[in-house]
Write an enzyme that holds these catalytic residues in place. Structure first.
Site, PDB file in Angstrom:
ATOM      1  N   CYS A 144      72.203  51.202  99.417  1.00  0.00           N
ATOM      2  CA  CYS A 144      71.435  52.367  99.430  1.00  0.00           C
ATOM      3  C   CYS A 144      70.099  51.999  98.548  1.00  0.00           C
ATOM      4  CB  CYS A 144      72.323  53.206  98.586  1.00  0.00           C
ATOM      5  SG  CYS A 144      71.473  54.830  98.158  1.00  0.00           S
ATOM      6  N   ASP A 145      69.373  52.577  98.828  1.00  0.00           N
ATOM      7  CA  ASP A 145      67.890  52.452  97.962  1.00  0.00           C
ATOM      8  C   ASP A 145      67.512  53.309  97.026  1.00  0.00           C
ATOM      9  OD1 ASP A 145      67.066  54.795  99.087  1.00  0.00           O
ATOM     10  OD2 ASP A 145      65.511  53.988 100.497  1.00  0.00           O
ATOM     11  N   HIS A 167      75.870  57.498  96.679  1.00  0.00           N
ATOM     12  CA  HIS A 167      75.191  58.584  96.364  1.00  0.00           C
ATOM     13  C   HIS A 167      76.160  59.587  95.266  1.00  0.00           C
ATOM     14  CE1 HIS A 167      72.171  59.037 100.295  1.00  0.00           C
ATOM     15  NE2 HIS A 167      72.216  57.777  99.402  1.00  0.00           N
ATOM     16  N   TYR A 196      71.584  61.983  93.569  1.00  0.00           N
ATOM     17  CA  TYR A 196      72.462  62.684  94.343  1.00  0.00           C
ATOM     18  C   TYR A 196      73.435  63.295  93.900  1.00  0.00           C
ATOM     19  CZ  TYR A 196      69.948  61.204  98.718  1.00  0.00           C
ATOM     20  OH  TYR A 196      69.255  61.065  99.681  1.00  0.00           O
TER      21      TYR A 196
HETATM   22  P1  NAD Z   1      64.817  57.976 112.466  1.00  0.00           P
HETATM   23  O1  NAD Z   1      65.397  59.048 113.349  1.00  0.00           O
HETATM   24  O2  NAD Z   1      63.454  58.058 112.364  1.00  0.00           O
HETATM   25  O3  NAD Z   1      65.131  56.468 113.157  1.00  0.00           O
HETATM   26  C1  NAD Z   1      66.372  56.166 113.454  1.00  0.00           C
HETATM   27  C2  NAD Z   1      66.585  55.350 114.729  1.00  0.00           C
HETATM   28  O4  NAD Z   1      67.900  55.109 115.238  1.00  0.00           O
HETATM   29  C3  NAD Z   1      65.975  56.096 116.101  1.00  0.00           C
HETATM   30  O5  NAD Z   1      64.901  55.402 116.888  1.00  0.00           O
HETATM   31  C4  NAD Z   1      67.073  56.389 116.879  1.00  0.00           C
HETATM   32  O6  NAD Z   1      66.742  56.113 118.258  1.00  0.00           O
HETATM   33  C5  NAD Z   1      68.002  55.112 116.552  1.00  0.00           C
HETATM   34  N1  NAD Z   1      69.519  55.113 117.129  1.00  0.00           N
HETATM   35  C6  NAD Z   1      70.178  56.207 117.108  1.00  0.00           C
HETATM   36  N2  NAD Z   1      71.202  55.974 117.367  1.00  0.00           N
HETATM   37  C7  NAD Z   1      71.406  54.530 117.510  1.00  0.00           C
HETATM   38  C8  NAD Z   1      72.360  53.770 118.161  1.00  0.00           C
HETATM   39  N3  NAD Z   1      73.580  54.089 118.422  1.00  0.00           N
HETATM   40  N4  NAD Z   1      71.929  52.297 118.468  1.00  0.00           N
HETATM   41  C9  NAD Z   1      70.788  51.990 117.935  1.00  0.00           C
HETATM   42  N5  NAD Z   1      69.832  52.746 117.537  1.00  0.00           N
HETATM   43  C10 NAD Z   1      69.871  54.238 117.498  1.00  0.00           C
HETATM   44  O7  NAD Z   1      65.478  58.097 111.091  1.00  0.00           O
HETATM   45  P2  NAD Z   1      64.999  57.611 109.687  1.00  0.00           P
HETATM   46  O8  NAD Z   1      64.521  58.696 108.835  1.00  0.00           O
HETATM   47  O9  NAD Z   1      63.821  56.520 109.690  1.00  0.00           O
HETATM   48  O10 NAD Z   1      66.182  56.795 109.048  1.00  0.00           O
HETATM   49  C11 NAD Z   1      66.606  55.821 109.579  1.00  0.00           C
HETATM   50  C12 NAD Z   1      68.223  55.643 108.869  1.00  0.00           C
HETATM   51  O11 NAD Z   1      68.244  54.861 107.809  1.00  0.00           O
HETATM   52  C13 NAD Z   1      69.161  57.101 108.581  1.00  0.00           C
HETATM   53  O12 NAD Z   1      70.318  56.593 108.934  1.00  0.00           O
HETATM   54  C14 NAD Z   1      68.933  57.241 107.380  1.00  0.00           C
HETATM   55  O13 NAD Z   1      69.710  58.043 106.713  1.00  0.00           O
HETATM   56  C15 NAD Z   1      69.057  55.709 106.684  1.00  0.00           C
HETATM   57  N6  NAD Z   1      68.485  55.566 105.484  1.00  0.00           N
HETATM   58  C16 NAD Z   1      69.306  54.915 104.438  1.00  0.00           C
HETATM   59  C17 NAD Z   1      68.756  54.706 103.241  1.00  0.00           C
HETATM   60  C18 NAD Z   1      69.916  54.426 102.351  1.00  0.00           C
HETATM   61  O14 NAD Z   1      69.783  54.378 101.156  1.00  0.00           O
HETATM   62  N7  NAD Z   1      70.954  53.727 102.579  1.00  0.00           N
HETATM   63  C19 NAD Z   1      67.495  54.874 103.094  1.00  0.00           C
HETATM   64  C20 NAD Z   1      66.617  55.443 103.833  1.00  0.00           C
HETATM   65  C21 NAD Z   1      66.915  55.685 105.104  1.00  0.00           C
HETATM   66  C1  G6P Z   2      66.917  58.284  99.618  1.00  0.00           C
HETATM   67  C2  G6P Z   2      68.414  57.848 100.013  1.00  0.00           C
HETATM   68  C3  G6P Z   2      68.725  57.687 101.345  1.00  0.00           C
HETATM   69  C4  G6P Z   2      68.367  58.688 102.218  1.00  0.00           C
HETATM   70  C5  G6P Z   2      67.008  59.124 101.888  1.00  0.00           C
HETATM   71  C6  G6P Z   2      66.505  60.254 102.418  1.00  0.00           C
HETATM   72  O1  G6P Z   2      66.329  57.049  99.862  1.00  0.00           O
HETATM   73  O2  G6P Z   2      68.892  56.901  99.229  1.00  0.00           O
HETATM   74  O3  G6P Z   2      70.278  57.346 101.673  1.00  0.00           O
HETATM   75  O4  G6P Z   2      68.604  58.568 103.553  1.00  0.00           O
HETATM   76  O5  G6P Z   2      66.740  59.260 100.355  1.00  0.00           O
HETATM   77  O6  G6P Z   2      65.043  60.535 102.625  1.00  0.00           O
HETATM   78  P1  G6P Z   2      64.269  61.722 103.225  1.00  0.00           P
HETATM   79  O7  G6P Z   2      63.180  61.314 102.884  1.00  0.00           O
HETATM   80  O8  G6P Z   2      64.721  61.169 104.769  1.00  0.00           O
HETATM   81  O9  G6P Z   2      64.869  62.821 103.197  1.00  0.00           O
HETATM   82 MN    MN Z   3      70.929  56.033 100.054  1.00  0.00          MN
END
Ligand code: NAD
Ligand code: G6P
Ligand code: MN
Length: 449
Positions: free
Chosen positions: A167-168, A198, A272
């Protein structure tokens, strides 16, 4: 050395690739592959990725594919960041609970649980495809949310997979602390931390002998926010703050750190925790017709795809098109630590196994670990107080029941999961939200009986 990004069409892909390219030598990376199930979206994003590599004169080869074998063949690192159901389903995750008076959030409360049931099997497919094609000593570094629930699914269903869930938010908090206290070296801060994803607390935060935890707690109490002075100034002058963790509803989030800390000054809380500890306030501050999913579609997603169209038309990529910063740097630095056996300290989500002494051994917890070629070497956090233990155990039970319910197709267990969640005031409300969620998620969820 090959890095595959799953969810190549993500809004975060350009920033992550830039972080990789900036570390080309330490990572020894020759090729980056983008994999997604949405060919059109990924193709568009790949145009700006291609531009980034060219603009940096990077020799890294770029491959863009929707074919699993092409994506994973001999791959060394797989960075996963898919959003199953995309923003359209995030909107449902946020709006359905709000309709029932409960927190509506991407990863917390019933929205997070719903997202978890959508993501658990697609994540298993990624693992199985990687096991089939990738290098034997692959690492999957997973950002795909909800990371807490996804990590529990990995533990139960693919216990031997080389997956590290991350997680970031902790690094983003450290960056913000650094900005508030004018100590920009946030990637070199030392820390202790315990919790679930979170759902955690910094118990210590130091830099070169300075007690940053004490300093930041004093700062938050004085300024009534974890926002840095330059941002407070901009907000006062009604100027827009366009940074990733600072637009619109994120401002509330950083301000709510004050509310949580004011109630309990013992540790610096993860942002969170507001959803669990301030659930009533958060619901009252939410607009049930316009949630974070709408904001993201109107800002980050819109800026990226308009930026790509502008690039196609003019050959120019504007600064607004994509974000580059701690999010991409964190995952790239983690890969570098694993590859180069650096033993640098990161906060990661791992099976507890005694890291938090008085929490079940099989809990997926978020704790610091030294990262080297054999994976995480966890830094034990000892015993935690009853307040934290109680909160965590309730949340853990909710997450575990969800995964059990998903595997068994058990309506009863998923209802128990929703009922156990601290954001839900009553078992009847849990049932009403679950019934709406089943309809909204029928394309994605395992069938519940
Ligand atoms: P986004 O919708 O822009 O991108 C997600 C991509 O995943 C899309 O292009 C979609 O087509 C693709 N996708 C969906 N199902 C898929 C599958 N089964 N196989 C391969 N690709 C698939 O979303 P986003 O806002 O850029 O976020 C991407 C992910 O990163 C989300 O799960 C978000 O919650 C996560 N995220 C996590 C953290 C963290 O702290 N862990 C931080 C930021 C974002
Ligand atoms: C933080 C969390 C992520 C989450 C993101 C949502 O970076 O660690 O887990 O997906 O915020 O950010 P957004 O800009 O998509 O609301
Ligand atoms: Mn996170």
């Amino acid at each position: 050395m090959i890095i595959t990004i799953v969810g190549g069409g993500s809004t975060f892909t350009p920033g992550i690739v830039k972080s990789i390219a900036l570390r080309r030598e330490e990572l020894g990376v020759d090729e980056v592959r983008l994999f997604d199930i949405d060919e059109t979206r990924q193709y568009k994003v790949s145009l700006v990725v291609d531009w980034i590599l060219k603009d940096m004169n990077s020799p890294i080869k770029l491959t863009v594919t929707t074919d699993e074998e092409t994506a994973y063949k001999d791959s060394n690192f797989i960075f996963a960041q898919m959003r199953v159901g995309k923003y359209a389903m995030r909107e449902q995750d946020e709006k359905i609970p709000l309709r029932h008076g409960c927190v509506g959030q991407e990863t917390c409360g019933c929205g997070g649980l719903a997202y978890g049931l959508r993501t658990m099997y697609p994540m298993m497919k990624v693992i199985d495809d990687v096991e089939k094609y990738a290098a034997k000593d692959y690492w999957i570094l997973n950002y795909s949310n909800p990371a807490a629930v996804v990590s529990e699914a990995c533990r139960v269903l693919r216990p031997h997979a080389r997956v590290i869930n991350i997680c970031d938010m902790p690094i983003a908090i450290m960056e913000m602390v650094g900005r508030c206290l004018d100590v920009p070296q946030f990637t070199d801060f030392d820390f202790n931390y315990f919790g679930l994803n979170h759902f955690g607390w910094f118990t210590e935060l130091t830099y070169q002998g300075r007690d940053l935890k004490k300093e930041i707690c004093d700062y938050v109490m004085e300024h009534k926010t974890l926002l840095p002075p330059d941002v407070i100034e901009k907000l006062r002058a009604r100027e827009a703050v366009g940074e990733r963790h600072l637009n619109s509803s994120w401002i509330h989030t950083w301000n709510n750190v004050y509310k949580v800390l004011n109630l309990n000054p013992e540790y610096l809380p993860n942002t969170y925790l507001q959803y669990y500890l301030l659930s009533k306030d958060v619901v009252e501050e939410s607009d049930p017709n316009h949630t974070r999913a709408n904001e993201v579609m109107e800002t980050r997603e819109k800026d990226l795809f308009e930026g790509i169209d502008h690039y196609i038309a003019t050959g120019e990529v504007t600064a607004k098109a994509f974000y580059h910063g701690a999010h991409g740097n964190y995952i790239a630095d983690l890969a570098s630590a694993l590859k180069n056996d650096s033993k640098k300290k990161f906060i990661v989500i791992v099976e507890n196994k005694g890291a938090i002494e008085n929490i079940a051994s099989d809990a997926m917890v978020e704790v610091p670990a030294y990262m080297g070629k054999n994976g995480p070497e966890v830094v034990c956090q000892g015993k935690i107080g009853d307040f934290y233990k109680g909160l965590m155990e309730q949340q853990l039970a909710s997450e575990k029941l969800l995964i059990q319910g998903g595997i068994e197709g058990s309506y009863n267990k998923v209802w128990k999961s929703f009922t156990m969640n601290k954001t839900v005031p009553s078992a009847t409300v849990a049932k009403a939200i679950l019934d709406d969620m089943i309809i909204a998620n029928k394309e994605f969820w395992p069938e519940l009986k």
